[in-house]
Design an enzyme around this catalytic site. Structure first.
Site, PDB file in Angstrom:
ATOM      1  N   HIS A   1      39.548  43.361  42.722  1.00  0.00           N
ATOM      2  CA  HIS A   1      40.443  43.540  41.594  1.00  0.00           C
ATOM      3  C   HIS A   1      41.804  42.892  41.876  1.00  0.00           C
ATOM      4  O   HIS A   1      42.386  43.115  42.932  1.00  0.00           O
ATOM      5  CB  HIS A   1      40.634  45.024  41.273  1.00  0.00           C
TER       6      HIS A   1
ATOM      7  N   ASP B   1      35.420  45.973  42.643  1.00  0.00           N
ATOM      8  CA  ASP B   1      36.350  46.409  41.606  1.00  0.00           C
ATOM      9  C   ASP B   1      35.708  47.582  40.872  1.00  0.00           C
ATOM     10  O   ASP B   1      34.569  47.472  40.407  1.00  0.00           O
ATOM     11  CB  ASP B   1      36.597  45.228  40.639  1.00  0.00           C
TER      12      ASP B   1
ATOM     13  N   SER C   1      43.160  42.973  33.729  1.00  0.00           N
ATOM     14  CA  SER C   1      43.262  44.399  34.046  1.00  0.00           C
ATOM     15  C   SER C   1      43.726  45.185  32.805  1.00  0.00           C
ATOM     16  O   SER C   1      43.080  45.087  31.754  1.00  0.00           O
ATOM     17  CB  SER C   1      44.213  44.568  35.239  1.00  0.00           C
TER      18      SER C   1
END
Ligand SMILES: *[C@@H]1O[C@H](CO)[C@@H](O)[C@H](O)[C@H]1NC(C)=O
Length: 422
Positions: free
Chosen positions: A392, A362, A189
């Site tokens: 995600h 995501d 991320s």
């Protein structure tokens, strides 16, 4: 008699209150989930916790979900130390094997959390670092870069660069008995964003030894050690288009809805949160901006970089005019140190062998896929690992009760790639 009455009332009230609470809870928790998500109620529970967290403070939410910080020490085999690398706090995991003449792998890990929260010492991150260290005979260095609101871009990035250069120095590699040909940079991320940016930065400059005190080892002594691989897990890579097919499709998806990701960007780049609707409308990348040349736009043009499978019938959102001068207000939007996808082909060509993990559910899926495609086009060897039932953050959900099969599969696959490529 009167106590009987009171008791009855109490019992009935309790039932009513319980039913109401349960209804309220399921109303609060319930969010529509795509059919491909395999454990929808579990994900709804995780998401409800995250949404509550946005109000109560993200750090405590991360603790509740991912687990609390664990202390340093020696856990079966792996030695854990909390130290600093050139002033930047890091946690080092040293595997049991090794010793004289036996070199190990090295891996620098940058945790996720929107540049605003999280820590490599937290449950799932800590656990994965231990497992990688132990199973892959790797010295893992998890960097505790500073976060918003204490610092803004580019400080978190610079912390990581400082730690990376220290890690790659011959002295440190030697001290930990790490093979200089087998050093990875990795992250998920926002940490995947930092990992990609650091990998580019380390190549960009001739790595000159700073040994001012010994003129013999002067500026022509250039370090040859670079990262041998980069492994990016659902990385954040660009902030110019918040209307890629994945951003539009997953704009209300659990864990990372579009408006949360845009908020993280505005915070990171030191801009006002009130600009969010304009960024979501893509007003910041309006055609009038001369800084956004056609060549620069082509680096994130999903209409040509994505396959039909992901483009579906989505249409690009391109605005004619931006009356607010957003690119001047937020110069970080065009900086490759915040947006590695904007780097030119000459930079990408020098990047190390790459692994990129992306998930269908995501908002960041498409930028990961585009980065994989552009690195391949530049001649880099790339493994694009895509999960059609992934969401995600799934790699952080590997422990009971919030464990997801897709998280465990993805983690296994990431580790197998490291095993074979690092
Ligand atoms: C985007 O810019 C246009 C043109 O300046 C403006 O009319 C529109 O309101 C802006 N959108 C948002 C969400 O601010």
């Amino acid at each position: 008699r009167s106590t009987d009455l009171v008791r009855n009332f109490k019992r009935r009230d309790a039932v009513v209150v319980t039913v109401l609470l349960a209804a309220a809870l399921s109303y609060y928790i319930y969010t529509p989930m795509p059919d491909a998500i395999q454990e929808p109620w579990k994900l709804m529970a995780v998401d409800a916790t995250f949404r509550t967290g946005m109000n109560l403070g993200f750090d405590s939410t991360m603790v509740a979900l991912v687990g609390s910080r664990s202390p340093a020490g020696v856990v079966p085999g792996v030695k854990i130390s909390d130290i600093t690398f050139a002033g930047v706090p890091v946690r080092v995991y040293e595997p049991p094997a090794g010793g004289e003449g036996h070199l190990r792998r090295g891996l620098m890990y940058l945790h996720g959390g929107g540049w605003a929260f999280g820590s490599g010492k937290m449950g799932a991150y800590d656990k994965v670092s231990r497992v990688i260290s132990d199973e892959l005979n790797t010295v893992v260095v998890s960097v505790e870069y500073r976060l918003f609101p204490e610092v803004l871009f580019p400080e978190p990035f610079l912390d990581c660069v400082v730690a990376a250069k220290h890690f790659l120095s011959p002295e440190v590699l030697d001290k930990y008995a790490i093979d200089p040909e087998r050093v990875a940079v990795s992250g998920d991320s926002a940490g995947g964003n930092l990992a990609a940016a650091v990998a580019q930065e380390v190549l960009a400059e001739p790595r000159i030894l700073d040994s001012c005190d010994s003129p013999a080892a002067n500026s022509d002594e250039i370090l040859s050690v670079k990262f041998s691989v980069q492994a990016l897990i659902y990385p954040v890579l660009q902030a110019l288009d918040f209307n890629t097919p994945s951003y539009v499709q997953n704009r209300n998806m659990a864990i990372l809805p579009r408006q949360v990701m845009v908020q993280f960007w505005l915070q990171y780049l030191g801009a006002d949160i009130s600009l969010r609707p304009q960024l979501i409308a893509n007003n910041h990348s309006a055609l009038q901006h001369s800084a956004l040349t056609p060549e620069l736009r082509s680096r994130l043009d999903w209409t040509s970089l994505l396959s039909q499978k992901f483009k579906k019938s989505y249409k690009p959102v391109v605005v004619e005019r931006d009356s607010h001068g957003l690119l001047k207000k937020i110069p970080g939007l065009l900086d490759t140190r915040s947006s590695p996808l904007l780097a030119g082909p000459e930079v990408l060509a020098k990047c190390p062998r790459t692994y990129i993990l992306t998930c269908e559910f995501d908002v960041l899926r498409d930028e990961g896929l585009m980065y994989a495609r552009r690195l391949k086009d530049a001649g880099v060897s790339v493994t694009s690992d895509y999960y059609e039932d992934g969401f995600h953050g799934c790699l952080s959900f590997i422990s009971w009760p919030l464990d997801f099969d897709v998280g465990k599969r993805a983690l296994r696959s990431y580790m197998t790639w490291l095993q074979n490529n690092l």
